[in-house]
Design an enzyme around this catalytic site. Sequence first.
Site, PDB file in Angstrom:
ATOM      1  CG  HIS A 184      51.876  32.810  51.642  1.00  0.00           C
ATOM      2  ND1 HIS A 184      52.408  34.072  51.586  1.00  0.00           N
ATOM      3  CD2 HIS A 184      51.747  32.403  50.353  1.00  0.00           C
ATOM      4  CE1 HIS A 184      52.603  34.421  50.332  1.00  0.00           C
ATOM      5  NE2 HIS A 184      52.195  33.422  49.558  1.00  0.00           N
ATOM      6  CD  GLU A 195      53.439  34.172  56.905  1.00  0.00           C
ATOM      7  OE1 GLU A 195      54.297  35.072  56.816  1.00  0.00           O
ATOM      8  OE2 GLU A 195      53.223  33.344  55.985  1.00  0.00           O
ATOM      9  CB  CYS A 252      53.903  38.568  51.756  1.00  0.00           C
ATOM     10  SG  CYS A 252      52.363  37.621  51.883  1.00  0.00           S
ATOM     11  CB  CYS A 264      51.031  36.686  55.556  1.00  0.00           C
ATOM     12  SG  CYS A 264      50.951  35.262  54.447  1.00  0.00           S
TER      13      CYS A 264
END
Length: 167
Positions: free
Chosen positions: A63, A65, A92, A95
């Site tokens: 992801h 992040e 999410c 993260c």
Amino acid sequence: MAALAPSMPPTNHDETYMRAALDEARRAADAADVPVGAVVVADGAILGTGRNRREAAGDPTAHAEIEALRAAARAIGHWRVEATLYVTQEPCPMCAGALVNARVRRLVYGCPNPKAGAVATLYRIPTDARLNHRLEVVGGVLADECAALLTKFFEDLRRGGRAVECT
């Protein structure tokens, strides 16, 4: 409608760095990944950038992040990333937890994440008093622009006949 996250007002530089995160998101879209981008900033310098690379890397943890945190940790030489992370979509649970574990001081995000948001929409991980670290949260910076990028990406995918799940 989800309750708003405890939020601080944006600073003068938040839009500037969110635009850098949007540039990363566009790069993700160009590579056929969900267009989410992130940048980590400390003392006016970008320490790390990231964009969704799940499709490109075949990695469920790739992801934006996580990619940005890893790059920032490499740049500063340790795991404590005591900086601000800018990301185009509300993080999410994975993260949001990584932000807490990395000791990020401040999170600035663009649009909400109705299916997996762990900052304000479904959970409030970064501000949960039960955890050993909490961070300042600013939501809604360039939210319309961030959301439009995601909407266009998924509309284009649907038109192309490829179904994807947005997380």
